[in-house]
Write a protein that holds these residues in place. Structure first.
Motif, PDB file in Angstrom:
ATOM      1  N   GLU A 171      36.536  34.232  51.357  1.00  0.00           N
ATOM      2  CA  GLU A 171      36.409  35.605  50.884  1.00  0.00           C
ATOM      3  C   GLU A 171      37.747  36.129  50.366  1.00  0.00           C
ATOM      4  O   GLU A 171      37.802  36.828  49.342  1.00  0.00           O
ATOM      5  N   ALA A 172      38.827  35.805  51.065  1.00  0.00           N
ATOM      6  CA  ALA A 172      40.152  36.267  50.636  1.00  0.00           C
ATOM      7  C   ALA A 172      40.532  35.680  49.285  1.00  0.00           C
ATOM      8  O   ALA A 172      41.057  36.381  48.407  1.00  0.00           O
ATOM      9  N   ARG A 173      40.266  34.397  49.103  1.00  0.00           N
ATOM     10  CA  ARG A 173      40.582  33.752  47.822  1.00  0.00           C
ATOM     11  C   ARG A 173      39.733  34.337  46.693  1.00  0.00           C
ATOM     12  O   ARG A 173      40.221  34.566  45.586  1.00  0.00           O
ATOM     13  N   ALA A 174      38.446  34.559  46.953  1.00  0.00           N
ATOM     14  CA  ALA A 174      37.565  35.113  45.929  1.00  0.00           C
ATOM     15  C   ALA A 174      37.984  36.537  45.572  1.00  0.00           C
ATOM     16  O   ALA A 174      37.972  36.925  44.393  1.00  0.00           O
ATOM     17  N   TYR A 175      38.364  37.320  46.584  1.00  0.00           N
ATOM     18  CA  TYR A 175      38.825  38.697  46.334  1.00  0.00           C
ATOM     19  C   TYR A 175      40.054  38.693  45.430  1.00  0.00           C
ATOM     20  O   TYR A 175      40.137  39.471  44.461  1.00  0.00           O
ATOM     21  N   ARG A 193      33.414  39.118  48.748  1.00  0.00           N
ATOM     22  CA  ARG A 193      32.572  38.636  49.850  1.00  0.00           C
ATOM     23  C   ARG A 193      31.425  37.784  49.324  1.00  0.00           C
ATOM     24  O   ARG A 193      31.203  36.658  49.795  1.00  0.00           O
ATOM     25  N   VAL A 194      30.695  38.304  48.323  1.00  0.00           N
ATOM     26  CA  VAL A 194      29.537  37.579  47.795  1.00  0.00           C
ATOM     27  C   VAL A 194      29.965  36.268  47.144  1.00  0.00           C
ATOM     28  O   VAL A 194      29.379  35.207  47.401  1.00  0.00           O
ATOM     29  N   VAL A 195      31.007  36.334  46.314  1.00  0.00           N
ATOM     30  CA  VAL A 195      31.461  35.128  45.601  1.00  0.00           C
ATOM     31  C   VAL A 195      32.025  34.107  46.583  1.00  0.00           C
ATOM     32  O   VAL A 195      31.762  32.899  46.464  1.00  0.00           O
ATOM     33  N   GLY A 196      32.789  34.567  47.562  1.00  0.00           N
ATOM     34  CA  GLY A 196      33.389  33.638  48.523  1.00  0.00           C
ATOM     35  C   GLY A 196      32.342  32.889  49.328  1.00  0.00           C
ATOM     36  O   GLY A 196      32.381  31.655  49.432  1.00  0.00           O
ATOM     37  N   GLU A 240      36.814  31.131  60.342  1.00  0.00           N
ATOM     38  CA  GLU A 240      38.105  31.156  59.654  1.00  0.00           C
ATOM     39  C   GLU A 240      37.977  30.614  58.233  1.00  0.00           C
ATOM     40  O   GLU A 240      38.626  31.106  57.304  1.00  0.00           O
ATOM     41  N   LEU A 241      37.148  29.607  58.060  1.00  0.00           N
ATOM     42  CA  LEU A 241      36.922  29.055  56.728  1.00  0.00           C
ATOM     43  C   LEU A 241      36.292  30.104  55.805  1.00  0.00           C
ATOM     44  O   LEU A 241      36.679  30.254  54.645  1.00  0.00           O
ATOM     45  N   LEU A 242      35.333  30.868  56.329  1.00  0.00           N
ATOM     46  CA  LEU A 242      34.696  31.912  55.529  1.00  0.00           C
ATOM     47  C   LEU A 242      35.673  33.043  55.234  1.00  0.00           C
ATOM     48  O   LEU A 242      35.638  33.632  54.134  1.00  0.00           O
ATOM     49  N   ARG A 246      26.826  36.485  58.193  1.00  0.00           N
ATOM     50  CA  ARG A 246      27.790  36.354  57.088  1.00  0.00           C
ATOM     51  C   ARG A 246      27.295  35.359  56.047  1.00  0.00           C
ATOM     52  O   ARG A 246      27.474  35.558  54.849  1.00  0.00           O
ATOM     53  N   LEU A 247      26.673  34.281  56.501  1.00  0.00           N
ATOM     54  CA  LEU A 247      26.181  33.246  55.584  1.00  0.00           C
ATOM     55  C   LEU A 247      24.856  33.622  54.928  1.00  0.00           C
ATOM     56  O   LEU A 247      24.352  32.879  54.090  1.00  0.00           O
TER      57      LEU A 247
END
Length: 582
Positions: free
Chosen positions: A404-408, A428-431, A398-400, A251-252
């Protein structure tokens, strides 16, 4: 550029010595810096000021003599003396244009491979497999990865080592809990889906039951003696735990794989040999039943010598013993020239002692670079190490998820017409990029405050700002329906902002080398942010697609293209993906 100017100055000083205009023993420190005010040129040095006393000359007189004896160079347009004796260099726009052309023609952006590549072992991430990865593992993982990528890009042989905690008394406790669960008919893989809960349950059983604790200790002994049953349980646990870690690495966008995992257990058979060699070297002292190394350079209060304990009273080994075995392996078997340890600053004393003992014991030679790449702590708004709202340690997964949710949500608000699958990919990319960049952009040794609002901002030194700068260039070529291979003509630098952009682009190689040498990814982040800012000014001041002069239009397209390639390469070294639109 700075190195080239420094070379010119060194040659001028050598000529002055040959001609008797400077004493033969004159050796002033040569420092070249970029000017903050472009009216003072592009680069400047205070060489004449620092060398005047030894040369027994007035600084301006020495500056004049240095300038008069500078070898000719296509890099330099003119040189001037300023103030009490500063020497200012103005770069030649034709030279800058040529460098832009060279970079565009080279997939490596005209950054050559190093002449003398080294074998570099990079020790990073290193989670404890008894628990899930948490926010505390973030810095080691992504800083170590960025430096590894940079070293590889320059041509060094990088050997990644994920020195995981997979051994010790805690595993007896976990194996005993696995044993109980299986006896009760519980599916172990489902239980281990949440490692944190499983660990807490096992710890609770260990603290509450003497019988359980005795069984846990017995399993440790059996595990370390190679018992087949214990090893089967242990390997089952490691498989599930390592799968957790690999999901986080993927993911990272971190270049760690299972083949890079070398746990503490890998060195277990060598630990008695480490003790034997320390004894032979005359370094071991028994203290209260434990075997320790005392070195004169490590003292505490009242000048009391600080021990590095390598074997406990009960015969057990410690982290220091395993780390010494790892150094032996990395140098004697892998033939490392350099070993980098990305571990937080609280372990500084441990590594100082470790390196000193390794050298005195002959495990490492004087020419081998052993470097503790210390880093600070991720802090919460309260100024304490970052935790969840409930006060627990924040799981990295959970942090990731939240990033991702906030960036979406943010990109969906800005682009309501965009297809949901594309929005989710952008989110996903921005988060992920935002979490990584917020960390990497800070000086490695500094603590920093974790803030989703700040890291997801499209303004300032953030990942969204840089990603948007890249998409801006992509949009120029998309709107103009222009292919990169269609560009023609030469780069022409007429406007001041065009020269500034070219000058900033040419600095990329210098920055990459400094990151590799110092282990400071924030230098690359700062450079990419500055490049994005200069490009933004260029974009506003110099029309590209609507420019009526085709030669200038082609030149500006080339400058834009090299900006995009540089941003993409720089972000790639940081382990950050780019987007064509957002």
């Amino acid at each position: 550029m700075k190195e080239q100017i420094q070379t010119l100055l060194e040659q001028a000083i050598a000529i002055l010595k040959e001609q008797g205009l400077l004493p033969a023993d004159t050796a002033p420190a040569i420092q070249v810096d970029r000017t903050k005010d472009k009216t003072h040129g592009d680069l400047a040095t205070n060489l004449a000021l620092v060398g005047a006393k030894a040369a027994r000359k007035n600084p301006r007189q020495l500056a004049t003599e240095i300038i008069d004896h500078l070898p000719a160079s296509p890099l330099v347009l003119k040189v001037e003396i300023a103030g009490p004796g500063f020497i200012n260099f103005y770069l030649n726009p034709d030279w800058l244009a040529g460098q832009v052309e060279n970079a565009l023609a080279d997939p490596r952006l005209a950054i050559p491979l190093v002449a003398h590549p080294q074998s570099v072992v990079v020790d990073y991430s290193s989670p404890n497999l008894a628990k899930e990865m948490h926010v505390g593992h973030l810095r080691s993982t992504i800083i170590g990865d960025a430096v590894s990528r940079t070293l590889e890009f320059l041509g060094h042989k990088v050997i990644r080592h994920n020195h995981v905690g997979d051994w010790g008394t805690q595993f007896g406790m976990l194996l005993a809990h696995m044993e109980e669960k299986r006896r009760d008919g519980v599916e172990i893989s489902m239980q281990l889906a949440d490692l944190e809960s499983f660990y807490r349950e096992a710890k609770g059983r260990f603290d509450a039951s003497i019988e359980f604790a005795d069984r846990a200790r017995q399993l440790v002994v059996e595990l370390q003696s190679g018992d087949a049953y214990c090893n089967q349980l242990w390997r089952e646990f490691l498989e599930i735990s390592l799968t957790h870690c690999q999901q986080i690495y993927d993911r990272l966008n971190v270049a760690l794989t299972r083949k890079d995992v070398i746990g503490e257990s890998a060195y277990n058979d060598d630990l008695p040999k480490v003790i034997e060699d320390l004894t032979t070297a005359g370094l071991l002292t028994e203290n209260q039943g434990a075997r320790c190394v005392f070195l004169d350079e490590f003292k505490g209060k009242d000048d009391e010598l600080l021990p590095m304990i390598v074997q406990k009273k009960d015969g057990g080994y410690l982290y220091a013993t395993t780390d010494l075995a790892a150094i032996r392996f990395r140098l004697r078997t892998l033939h490392a020239d350099r070993v980098l340890y990305f571990v937080d600053h609280r372990q500084s004393l441990h590594f100082q002692q470790l390196f000193a003992v390794a050298r005195k014991a002959g495990f490492a030679g004087a020419d081998t670079r052993l470097e503790h790449m210390a880093f600070g702590t991720v802090m919460g708004d309260d100024g304490k190490p970052f935790k969840t709202r409930s006060g627990g340690v924040a799981k990295l997964a959970e942090l990731l998820d939240e990033a991702e949710a906030r960036a979406y949500a943010l990109v969906r608000e800005k682009n309501p017409e965009m297809a949901d699958d594309e929005l989710r990919n952008i989110g996903r990319v921005v988060g992920i990029a935002s979490v990584k960049y917020a960390d990497l952009s800070k000086h490695r040794t500094s603590d920093y405050v974790f803030s989703f609002d700040q890291m997801l901002s499209f303004e300032g030194n953030t990942a969204p700002y840089l990603l948007y700068a890249y998409t801006r260039v992509a949009s120029i070529f998309r709107r103009g329906d222009i292919r990169e291979d269609q560009l023609r003509g030469k780069v022409i630098l007429e406007e001041e902002i065009e020269k500034d952009l070219a000058g900033k682009l040419v600095q990329f190689g210098e920055v990459v080398h400094r990151v590799a040498e110092k282990g400071w990814p924030h230098l690359l982040c700062g450079y990419l942010y500055e490049l994005s800012g200069v490009f933004s000014s260029f974009y506003q001041s110099c029309p590209v697609l609507i420019c009526e002069n085709d030669e200038i239009r082609q030149s500006r397209l080339k400058l834009s293209l090299l900006t995009a390639r540089t941003l993409q390469q720089g972000l790639s070294l940081l382990g950050i993906e780019t987007l064509e639109r957002m």
